[in-house]
Write a protein that holds these residues in place. Sequence first.
Motif, short mmCIF file in Angstrom:
data_model
loop_
_atom_site.label_atom_id
_atom_site.label_comp_id
_atom_site.label_asym_id
_atom_site.label_seq_id
_atom_site.Cartn_x
_atom_site.Cartn_y
_atom_site.Cartn_z
N SER A 120 3.77 6.70 12.09
CA SER A 120 3.98 7.22 10.73
C SER A 120 2.67 7.52 10.01
O SER A 120 2.68 7.86 8.83
N GLY A 121 1.54 7.37 10.70
CA GLY A 121 0.23 7.55 10.07
C GLY A 121 -0.42 6.20 9.85
O GLY A 121 0.04 5.19 10.37
N ALA A 122 -1.52 6.16 9.10
CA ALA A 122 -2.26 4.91 8.90
C ALA A 122 -1.32 3.80 8.43
O ALA A 122 -0.57 3.97 7.48
N PHE A 123 -1.39 2.67 9.14
CA PHE A 123 -0.52 1.53 8.87
C PHE A 123 -1.40 0.35 8.49
O PHE A 123 -2.27 -0.06 9.26
N THR A 124 -1.18 -0.21 7.31
CA THR A 124 -2.00 -1.31 6.80
C THR A 124 -1.46 -2.64 7.31
O THR A 124 -0.29 -2.96 7.12
N HIS A 125 -2.35 -3.43 7.92
CA HIS A 125 -1.99 -4.75 8.45
C HIS A 125 -2.46 -5.89 7.55
O HIS A 125 -1.92 -6.99 7.63
N TRP A 126 -3.49 -5.64 6.72
CA TRP A 126 -4.00 -6.72 5.87
C TRP A 126 -4.85 -6.17 4.76
O TRP A 126 -5.65 -5.25 4.96
N LEU A 127 -4.69 -6.75 3.58
CA LEU A 127 -5.52 -6.48 2.41
C LEU A 127 -5.87 -7.81 1.78
O LEU A 127 -4.96 -8.59 1.45
N ILE A 128 -7.15 -8.08 1.60
CA ILE A 128 -7.58 -9.30 0.92
C ILE A 128 -8.85 -8.98 0.15
O ILE A 128 -9.70 -8.23 0.65
N TRP A 129 -8.97 -9.48 -1.07
CA TRP A 129 -10.14 -9.18 -1.89
C TRP A 129 -10.48 -10.37 -2.79
O TRP A 129 -9.77 -11.38 -2.78
N ASN A 130 -11.58 -10.22 -3.50
CA ASN A 130 -12.14 -11.29 -4.35
C ASN A 130 -12.51 -12.52 -3.53
O ASN A 130 -12.44 -13.65 -4.01
N ILE A 131 -12.94 -12.28 -2.29
CA ILE A 131 -13.46 -13.34 -1.43
C ILE A 131 -14.91 -13.59 -1.86
O ILE A 131 -15.69 -12.63 -1.96
N PRO A 132 -15.29 -14.83 -2.11
CA PRO A 132 -16.71 -15.06 -2.40
C PRO A 132 -17.52 -14.73 -1.15
O PRO A 132 -16.99 -14.79 -0.03
N PRO A 133 -18.79 -14.37 -1.30
CA PRO A 133 -19.59 -14.04 -0.11
C PRO A 133 -19.62 -15.22 0.87
O PRO A 133 -20.04 -16.32 0.51
N VAL A 134 -19.11 -14.98 2.06
CA VAL A 134 -19.08 -15.99 3.13
C VAL A 134 -19.54 -15.32 4.42
O VAL A 134 -19.45 -14.10 4.55
N GLU A 135 -20.03 -16.11 5.35
CA GLU A 135 -20.46 -15.56 6.63
C GLU A 135 -19.28 -15.32 7.57
O GLU A 135 -19.30 -14.42 8.39
N THR A 136 -18.25 -16.16 7.46
CA THR A 136 -17.11 -16.10 8.38
C THR A 136 -15.82 -16.22 7.60
O THR A 136 -15.69 -17.07 6.73
N ILE A 137 -14.88 -15.37 7.95
CA ILE A 137 -13.52 -15.50 7.40
C ILE A 137 -12.70 -16.15 8.51
O ILE A 137 -12.50 -15.58 9.57
N PRO A 138 -12.24 -17.37 8.29
CA PRO A 138 -11.55 -18.10 9.35
C PRO A 138 -10.18 -17.52 9.67
O PRO A 138 -9.60 -16.79 8.87
N LYS A 139 -9.67 -17.87 10.84
CA LYS A 139 -8.33 -17.45 11.21
C LYS A 139 -7.30 -18.25 10.43
O LYS A 139 -7.62 -19.25 9.78
N ALA A 140 -6.07 -17.81 10.48
CA ALA A 140 -4.91 -18.50 9.90
C ALA A 140 -4.99 -18.65 8.38
O ALA A 140 -4.61 -19.68 7.83
N ILE A 141 -5.43 -17.60 7.69
CA ILE A 141 -5.38 -17.60 6.23
C ILE A 141 -3.90 -17.61 5.82
O ILE A 141 -3.10 -16.84 6.37
N ALA A 142 -3.55 -18.46 4.90
CA ALA A 142 -2.15 -18.56 4.46
C ALA A 142 -1.64 -17.22 3.94
O ALA A 142 -2.40 -16.43 3.38
N LYS A 143 -0.36 -16.97 4.12
CA LYS A 143 0.25 -15.72 3.66
C LYS A 143 0.75 -15.86 2.23
O LYS A 143 1.90 -15.58 1.92
N ASN A 144 -0.16 -16.30 1.37
CA ASN A 144 0.13 -16.44 -0.05
C ASN A 144 -0.56 -15.32 -0.81
O ASN A 144 -1.64 -14.87 -0.41
N ALA A 145 0.01 -14.91 -1.92
CA ALA A 145 -0.58 -13.85 -2.72
C ALA A 145 -1.94 -14.27 -3.26
O ALA A 145 -2.89 -13.49 -3.28
N THR A 146 -2.06 -15.52 -3.67
CA THR A 146 -3.32 -16.08 -4.15
C THR A 146 -3.73 -17.21 -3.23
O THR A 146 -2.93 -18.11 -2.96
N ILE A 147 -4.95 -17.15 -2.74
CA ILE A 147 -5.48 -18.14 -1.81
C ILE A 147 -6.40 -19.10 -2.56
O ILE A 147 -7.21 -18.65 -3.38
N ARG A 148 -6.32 -20.36 -2.26
CA ARG A 148 -7.23 -21.36 -2.84
C ARG A 148 -8.09 -22.03 -1.77
O ARG A 148 -9.13 -22.56 -2.06
N GLU A 149 -7.63 -22.07 -0.53
CA GLU A 149 -8.36 -22.68 0.58
C GLU A 149 -8.34 -21.75 1.78
O GLU A 149 -7.31 -21.12 2.02
#
Length: 115
Positions: free
Chosen positions: A15-44
């Motif tokens: 169907s054209g470009a398909f979005t699998h993930w959007l995440i923003w307002n991440i503080p500058p980090v060297e690594t984004i770990p796996k298994a980020i919770a599927k919550n609209a707002t992340i705290r950990e």
Amino acid sequence: ATSLAVIVEDPDAPSGAFTHWLIWNIPPVETIPKAIAKNATIREPFSAVQGINDFGEIGYAGPCPPPGKPHRYFFRVFGLDSMLDLPAGSSVNDLEKAMQGHVLQKGEAVATYAR
């Protein structure tokens, strides 16, 4: 950069470009770990906000191409000069519009996957 944003898309979807993930307002980090919770707002493990993917869900949803030719998955990371005033559950179009004029740097990695 003040914050990071990530967009993961499959441009080879039927169907054209398909979005699998959007995440923003991440503080500058060297690594984004796996298994980020599927919550609209992340705290950990850090604070962040997630948008809705093209499966109609919040959070990351992995590759699921139809049988046949491999699909490309673009992982785009943006270094931004500010936190974005964008509500959780926003679309990729909303995120790209909100980032206009705020991108300091960007990087991209591409992976392929087929069934």
